[in-house]
Structures are given as C-alpha cells and as structure tokens.
Design a protein around this motif. Structure first.
Motif, short mmCIF file in Angstrom:
data_model
loop_
_atom_site.label_atom_id
_atom_site.label_comp_id
_atom_site.label_asym_id
_atom_site.label_seq_id
_atom_site.Cartn_x
_atom_site.Cartn_y
_atom_site.Cartn_z
N GLY A 58 0.70 -1.17 -0.01
CA GLY A 58 -0.05 0.16 -0.03
C GLY A 58 0.93 1.41 -0.09
O GLY A 58 0.28 2.34 -0.13
N TYR A 59 2.04 1.16 0.16
CA TYR A 59 2.97 2.51 0.49
C TYR A 59 3.36 2.64 -1.23
O TYR A 59 3.32 1.84 -2.08
CB TYR A 59 4.20 2.29 1.24
N ASN A 60 3.55 3.77 -1.47
CA ASN A 60 3.79 4.49 -2.80
C ASN A 60 5.22 3.97 -3.26
O ASN A 60 6.31 4.68 -2.73
CB ASN A 60 3.76 5.69 -3.19
N ALA A 61 5.53 3.02 -4.13
CA ALA A 61 6.91 2.37 -4.31
C ALA A 61 7.57 3.34 -5.36
O ALA A 61 8.73 3.05 -5.40
CB ALA A 61 6.86 1.01 -5.01
N GLU A 62 7.12 4.40 -5.81
CA GLU A 62 7.74 5.18 -6.62
C GLU A 62 7.15 6.59 -6.29
O GLU A 62 5.69 6.94 -6.31
CB GLU A 62 7.45 4.99 -8.12
N ASN A 63 7.90 7.57 -5.94
CA ASN A 63 7.53 8.68 -5.48
C ASN A 63 8.30 9.86 -5.55
O ASN A 63 9.18 9.60 -6.06
CB ASN A 63 6.90 8.55 -3.93
N ALA A 64 7.98 11.13 -4.88
CA ALA A 64 9.03 12.24 -5.22
C ALA A 64 10.39 12.05 -4.58
O ALA A 64 11.26 12.75 -4.88
CB ALA A 64 8.28 13.53 -4.50
N PHE A 65 10.62 11.23 -3.61
CA PHE A 65 11.70 10.98 -2.76
C PHE A 65 12.68 9.72 -3.51
O PHE A 65 13.91 9.95 -3.63
CB PHE A 65 11.40 10.55 -1.46
N TRP A 66 12.09 8.63 -3.96
CA TRP A 66 12.68 7.59 -4.37
C TRP A 66 11.86 6.77 -5.14
O TRP A 66 10.44 6.42 -5.16
CB TRP A 66 13.18 6.64 -3.10
N LYS A 67 12.41 5.57 -5.79
CA LYS A 67 12.15 4.66 -6.61
C LYS A 67 12.43 3.27 -5.81
O LYS A 67 13.60 3.20 -5.60
CB LYS A 67 12.30 4.61 -7.93
N SER A 68 11.76 2.40 -5.70
CA SER A 68 11.96 1.07 -5.14
C SER A 68 11.94 -0.15 -6.24
O SER A 68 11.12 0.01 -7.05
CB SER A 68 11.19 0.69 -3.80
#
Length: 199
Positions: A141-151
C-alpha cells in the motif's frame, strides 16, 4: 545504469551472498533477526559497506538502520553522497527503514524479499502489522515510486530479463532463498527470551 541491467542485478545478488550473508549469519547466531543491507556506489557498483540487524544492542538497529548508522560513522571525506549511491536491502524495508532511507536522501532502494515473504516464509509479520495498524496500509500500500525515491524488487526485475540471464538470476535467487530459510530456522529456534521487543 538502468535498474533492469543484468550486470547490476548480478552485482546486487553477489553483495547479498558475499558481503551481507556472512554478517547476518553471525548476527542470527547471536540472536538477531535475519535482515541486512548494503550501500554501493552507482558509478562502479563498488561496495561502500554491508551490515546486518543488531536489535539486541538497540531495537532500532534494523539491517537498514544499522547500515545507515555505520555509513554516517564513516569519515566525511570517505563517505559518498547518498545521491551517488544504491541502497540494497535483503528484505523490503519496514516503515521505520523506509523513513530513514527517505530522510538520508537516497533516491532508490532494491530488495530481495517482500513484506509478504518476511511474514510467510520467515515468520516475521511485524512490518505488515505496523503498516496496517499505524498507517492503515494493506500489503503493497505504500507508494513504491514517489517524489523521494523509486523502489525495486530484485525478483521482479529478474523476471523481465531475457534468457539466459533470467534463468541465471532465478538460480541465484533460489540459492539465496535457501540460505535465508536456514538462517530463519536458526533465528526462530533461538529467539525465545531475547530482548527484542518485536521478536
């Protein structure tokens, strides 16, 4: 370098096998969990450091947290900028470690085992329980690609490779999965009575 580059994936698996696993084996035999992490330079994929869980010393020293602690203990002139580094985690980071990776400025992280693997294969359900109870997030449920990082999930990247690279990566992952199954058995058999709050 693109995240689905076979050279990068091979190197990440090599670091887990050669640099993280030996530290984790010693940590698990002492009673710590089986989570570990490493930091590599993006430019040449050289290892900055590898670490493992050290919750017996401090319950905050998850594998990723302990790696970050050691990273910031390096002399400043020998410590690369986090923007120039790859963050590697053996297991998908928990909410604590996700925040720490964010606050320290890494723009990426790669992991081998998912939160569901931690719960189902390694009998450590706390990551998903905390995400659900505290943040109301279901698995993934967390955002795996966001303004801080990509996972990036290493197995998912491996499945996208053409042959023969796909089979080679699959074999390495299978070997590491067996290694971590053995480490999990050691941890589960020895955790009774340890001082880790969520053991």
């Amino acid at each position: 370098m693109k995240p689905d580059n076979p050279t990068l994936i091979d190197r990440l698996l090599e670091v887990i096998e050669q640099n993280i696993v030996p530290k984790t084996r010693a940590g698990v035999e002492a009673g710590n969990k089986l989570f570990g992490a490493a930091i590599l330079r993006k430019g040449d994929l050289s290892l900055v450091l590898a670490e493992t869980n050290n919750e017996l010393e401090n319950p905050l020293w998850h594998g990723e947290m302990h790696a970050l602690k050691r990273f910031y203990e390096l002399p400043k002139d020998k410590r690369p900028d986090t923007a120039d580094c790859i963050f590697l985690s053996t297991h998908e980071p928990c909410s604590l470690c996700l925040s720490a990776i964010t606050w320290t400025g890494f723009d990426n992280f790669f992991y081998l085992f998912s939160h569901e693997d931690s719960r189902d294969a390694f009998a450590i359900p706390h990551d998903l329980k905390i995400l659900k109870e505290v943040f109301r997030l279901d698995p993934g449920g967390y955002n795996a690609e966001n303004a801080f990082w990509k996972s990036y999930s290493i197995p998912a990247l491996g499945r996208k490779l053409p042959e023969p690279e796909r089979s080679r990566v699959s074999e390495k992952i299978a070997r590491l999965t067996e290694t971590y199954a053995q480490l999990s058995e050691i941890y589960q058999e020895s955790k009774a009575g340890n001082a880790i709050p969520l053991s």
